[in-house]
Design an enzyme around this catalytic site. Structure first.
Site, PDB file in Angstrom:
ATOM      1  N   ASP A   1      -7.975  -4.918  -0.160  1.00  0.00           N
ATOM      2  CA  ASP A   1      -8.506  -5.732  -1.562  1.00  0.00           C
ATOM      3  C   ASP A   1      -8.249  -7.264  -1.409  1.00  0.00           C
ATOM      4  O   ASP A   1      -8.764  -7.933  -2.177  1.00  0.00           O
ATOM      5  CB  ASP A   1      -7.867  -5.055  -2.662  1.00  0.00           C
ATOM      6  CG  ASP A   1      -8.359  -3.823  -2.833  1.00  0.00           C
ATOM      7  OD1 ASP A   1      -9.478  -3.533  -2.697  1.00  0.00           O
ATOM      8  OD2 ASP A   1      -7.573  -2.839  -3.430  1.00  0.00           O
TER       9      ASP A   1
ATOM     10  N   HIS B   1       0.603  -1.094  -0.065  1.00  0.00           N
ATOM     11  CA  HIS B   1      -0.108   0.163  -0.006  1.00  0.00           C
ATOM     12  C   HIS B   1       0.837   1.181   0.099  1.00  0.00           C
ATOM     13  O   HIS B   1       1.881   1.127   0.421  1.00  0.00           O
ATOM     14  CB  HIS B   1      -0.839   0.038   1.168  1.00  0.00           C
ATOM     15  CG  HIS B   1      -1.973   1.017   1.018  1.00  0.00           C
ATOM     16  ND1 HIS B   1      -2.106   2.365   1.405  1.00  0.00           N
ATOM     17  CD2 HIS B   1      -3.324   0.777   0.624  1.00  0.00           C
ATOM     18  CE1 HIS B   1      -3.189   2.900   1.174  1.00  0.00           C
ATOM     19  NE2 HIS B   1      -3.925   1.950   0.694  1.00  0.00           N
TER      20      HIS B   1
HETATM   21  N1  CMC Z   1       4.265  -7.703  -5.070  1.00  0.00           N
HETATM   22  C1  CMC Z   1       5.702  -7.449  -5.062  1.00  0.00           C
HETATM   23  N2  CMC Z   1       6.392  -6.418  -4.923  1.00  0.00           N
HETATM   24  C2  CMC Z   1       5.803  -5.130  -4.814  1.00  0.00           C
HETATM   25  C3  CMC Z   1       4.496  -5.310  -4.500  1.00  0.00           C
HETATM   26  C4  CMC Z   1       3.654  -6.391  -4.665  1.00  0.00           C
HETATM   27  N3  CMC Z   1       2.516  -6.294  -4.446  1.00  0.00           N
HETATM   28  N4  CMC Z   1       4.156  -3.913  -4.190  1.00  0.00           N
HETATM   29  C5  CMC Z   1       5.194  -3.032  -4.121  1.00  0.00           C
HETATM   30  N5  CMC Z   1       6.223  -4.090  -4.356  1.00  0.00           N
HETATM   31  C6  CMC Z   1       7.775  -3.801  -4.428  1.00  0.00           C
HETATM   32  C7  CMC Z   1       8.106  -2.780  -5.495  1.00  0.00           C
HETATM   33  O1  CMC Z   1       8.614  -3.729  -6.716  1.00  0.00           O
HETATM   34  C8  CMC Z   1       8.996  -2.006  -5.138  1.00  0.00           C
HETATM   35  O2  CMC Z   1      10.300  -2.625  -4.957  1.00  0.00           O
HETATM   36  P1  CMC Z   1      11.877  -2.015  -5.005  1.00  0.00           P
HETATM   37  O3  CMC Z   1      11.933  -1.011  -3.920  1.00  0.00           O
HETATM   38  O4  CMC Z   1      12.597  -3.004  -5.075  1.00  0.00           O
HETATM   39  O5  CMC Z   1      11.740  -1.172  -6.462  1.00  0.00           O
HETATM   40  C9  CMC Z   1       8.732  -1.609  -3.513  1.00  0.00           C
HETATM   41  O6  CMC Z   1       7.923  -2.713  -3.127  1.00  0.00           O
HETATM   42  C10 CMC Z   1       7.752  -0.408  -3.324  1.00  0.00           C
HETATM   43  O7  CMC Z   1       6.753  -0.416  -4.319  1.00  0.00           O
HETATM   44  P2  CMC Z   1       6.258   0.869  -4.989  1.00  0.00           P
HETATM   45  O8  CMC Z   1       5.735   0.501  -6.265  1.00  0.00           O
HETATM   46  O9  CMC Z   1       7.201   1.932  -4.965  1.00  0.00           O
HETATM   47  O10 CMC Z   1       5.129   1.237  -4.108  1.00  0.00           O
HETATM   48  P3  CMC Z   1       3.850   2.081  -4.241  1.00  0.00           P
HETATM   49  O11 CMC Z   1       3.744   2.708  -2.891  1.00  0.00           O
HETATM   50  O12 CMC Z   1       4.062   3.369  -5.454  1.00  0.00           O
HETATM   51  O13 CMC Z   1       2.846   1.227  -4.538  1.00  0.00           O
HETATM   52  C11 CMC Z   1       0.933  -0.116  -4.505  1.00  0.00           C
HETATM   53  C12 CMC Z   1       1.803   0.690  -3.947  1.00  0.00           C
HETATM   54  C13 CMC Z   1      -0.293  -0.592  -3.842  1.00  0.00           C
HETATM   55  C14 CMC Z   1       0.507   0.219  -5.976  1.00  0.00           C
HETATM   56  C15 CMC Z   1       1.836  -1.515  -4.906  1.00  0.00           C
HETATM   57  O14 CMC Z   1       2.019  -1.907  -3.618  1.00  0.00           O
HETATM   58  C16 CMC Z   1       1.014  -2.575  -5.479  1.00  0.00           C
HETATM   59  O15 CMC Z   1       1.090  -2.580  -6.959  1.00  0.00           O
HETATM   60  N6  CMC Z   1       0.387  -3.668  -5.104  1.00  0.00           N
HETATM   61  C17 CMC Z   1      -0.430  -4.411  -5.676  1.00  0.00           C
HETATM   62  C18 CMC Z   1      -1.718  -3.846  -6.260  1.00  0.00           C
HETATM   63  C19 CMC Z   1      -2.544  -3.590  -5.020  1.00  0.00           C
HETATM   64  O16 CMC Z   1      -2.835  -4.549  -4.302  1.00  0.00           O
HETATM   65  N7  CMC Z   1      -3.436  -2.553  -5.138  1.00  0.00           N
HETATM   66  C20 CMC Z   1      -4.356  -2.088  -4.021  1.00  0.00           C
HETATM   67  C21 CMC Z   1      -3.865  -1.041  -3.035  1.00  0.00           C
HETATM   68  S1  CMC Z   1      -5.090  -1.083  -1.561  1.00  0.00           S
HETATM   69  C22 CMC Z   1      -6.374  -0.702  -2.245  1.00  0.00           C
HETATM   70  C23 CMC Z   1      -6.537   0.893  -2.435  1.00  0.00           C
HETATM   71  O17 CMC Z   1      -6.484   1.685  -1.234  1.00  0.00           O
HETATM   72  O18 CMC Z   1      -6.798   1.522  -3.522  1.00  0.00           O
END
Ligand code: CMC
Length: 433
Positions: free
Chosen positions: A366, A308
């Protein structure tokens, strides 16, 4: 808010300009950069708004490090235990929990507006039966603005309240109709004697051939899911609603913009993506291969339902949803079902894996809502529409707060331009036309 303190930005230890620092009632202070461009000729650069507060708000507070979520100051855990979804709607819209008389009046108003204008049913018929329900929802909610010219003066509080009631009342009817249309079953009209959630479950899962008998535990579970989705501060879809509303667009158009944004897999589309991922994994024995893929930097695959942007601790909604998930699985005798066993095993492994622990990637709301919706018999392609149904009130509360703010301005971010600098179209270009 106060602006007693100021931040001084230094160049070679020489102060060059001062910026006010604002404090809210709780949470981090913010640097007020409104005068920055005037003082320095520079903008701030913050794609994804990771360090930027886009507005001030009194609705919802999140402390992502501590895993705290408050609606109007009340902890989500207490609201989920002691309130109904409609009470939470009242709270989000009116700042305070309702007394009995206020609640009765609000509930009656919602109940009286659950039916759609009959003309709207023709809208559905223009869609292919296999259209994604979110595509239909975007169109039909947007179309509501063409039916209610009587109450579209956004400067009138009375009109804004009317729009809020209409949207909260009609969105469940639209969601259920999207589903019925896609499976070729007749639309179910709302029934005023039922509660908000009972009524939705009947419209969604019942048919005219049978009496729908709601299961109280499942009704309560769905009510709780709606509470947990009701608002979440300035997330992507809420920010979209505010940005659309900042131009003076009507509330139905603004909520439609929020629904479109919610659809994406990184936001509300994640619950659907979770189920699709579980179906793709297929068997517990395949989990290690998928965990490996999720950790591989060269593989775009992510474990859906984990991580998240704001919560770097367990998402408090996920904790509550996990409990609801187990209650529902027990009630329906589904603990041994293949897909649910797979989900619980994935959760266990990810929670013990160093990669997920180090990056603080906990299961999010989710992950569990997808499992509960599946158990309730709601098809996968309807999951994001269910999220939209819960979030509608949060979008309206934020829209209303923005419109009522006397300092409100049209949202207009700036950019760091990296394209070609000024150049002339070649003289020979277009001479053959
Ligand atoms: N699986 C594997 N690796 C992950 C995941 C995941 N679900 N989420 C984040 N990472 C890794 C990412 O690759 C990155 O690694 P590194 O630092 O080595 O590059 C690190 O963790 C940080 O990720 P980020 O993309 O910079 O984090 P963010 O805050 O931009 O993204 C997120 C948050 C929710 C978009 C992401 O965690 C994700 O894509 N999760 C899967 C989709 C999901 O479940 N979304 C629902 C969110 S909750 C509902 C809502 O409130 O809308």
């Amino acid at each position: 808010m106060s602006d007693q303190r100021s931040l001084t930005l230094n160049e070679n230890a020489k102060p060059i300009f001062e910026l006010p620092v604002l404090s809210g009632t709780t949470g981090p202070d913010v640097i007020d950069v409104q005068e920055l461009y005037k003082q320095t000729g520079m903008f701030t650069y913050d794609p994804g708004f990771t360090s930027t507060a886009s507005c001030s708000s009194t609705i919802t507070y999140i402390d992502g490090e501590a895993g705290i979520l408050l609606y109007r100051g009340y902890p989500i855990e207490q609201l989920a235990e002691k309130c109904t979804f409609l009470e939470v709607c009242y709270l989000l819209l009116n700042s305070e929990l309702p007394d009995n008389a206020q609640m009765q009046e609000f509930e009656e108003a919602i109940t009286l507006h659950t039916m759609l204008h009959d003309q709207l049913s023709y809208f559905f018929k223009g869609f292919r039966r296999d259209a994604h329900p979110m595509a239909i929802m975007v169109a039909v909610v947007g179309a509501l603005s063409s039916f209610y010219h009587d109450a579209l003066d956004i400067k009138s509080k009375e009109d804004r309240d009317m729009s809020a009631v209409r949207l909260i009342a009609k969105v469940p009817t639209i969601v259920a109709m999207c589903h019925k249309y896609s499976i070729g079953l007749p639309f179910m009209y709302p029934q005023n004697k039922l509660s908000y959630v009972e009524n939705f479950m009947r419209m969604m899962l019942g048919t005219p051939c049978d009496d729908f008998v709601p299961n109280p535990l499942l009704v309560r579970a769905l009510d709780r899911i709606l509470i947990l989705h009701a608002d979440h501060e300035q997330n992507a879809s809420t920010s979209t609603v505010r940005l659309a509303g900042s131009s003076g667009a009507n509330p139905y158009a603004c909520i439609t913009a929020g629904i479109a944004c919610l659809w994406g897999a990184a936001h509300g589309g994640a619950n659907e993506a979770v189920l699709n991922m579980l179906l793709e994994i297929g068997d517990i024995s395949h989990i290690p291969a998928y965990i490996k893929k999720a950790k591989d930097k060269n593989d775009p695959f992510r474990l859906m339902g984990f991580g998240h942007r704001v919560y770097k601790h367990y998402d408090p909604r996920a904790k509550l949803m996990r409990a609801t998930c187990h209650e529902v699985l027990t009630e329906l005798g589904l603990h041994d079902d293949k897909i649910f066993k797979l989900a619980l095993e994935l959760e266990r492994i990810a929670l013990e894996d160093d990669y997920f622990i180090e990056k603080k990637l906990y299961p999010n709301v989710d992950f569990y809502s997808g499992i509960v919706f599946h158990a309730l018999g709601i098809p996968t392609n309807m999951f994001t529409a269910m999220f939209a149904m819960g979030r509608t009130v949060g979008w309206i509360a934020n829209w209303d707060e923005m419109i009522a703010d006397p300092d409100q301005k049209i949202g207009r971010p700036r950019q760091l331009y990296t394209g070609a600098t000024r150049r002339d179209v070649p003289a020979q270009h277009g001479t053959s036309i």
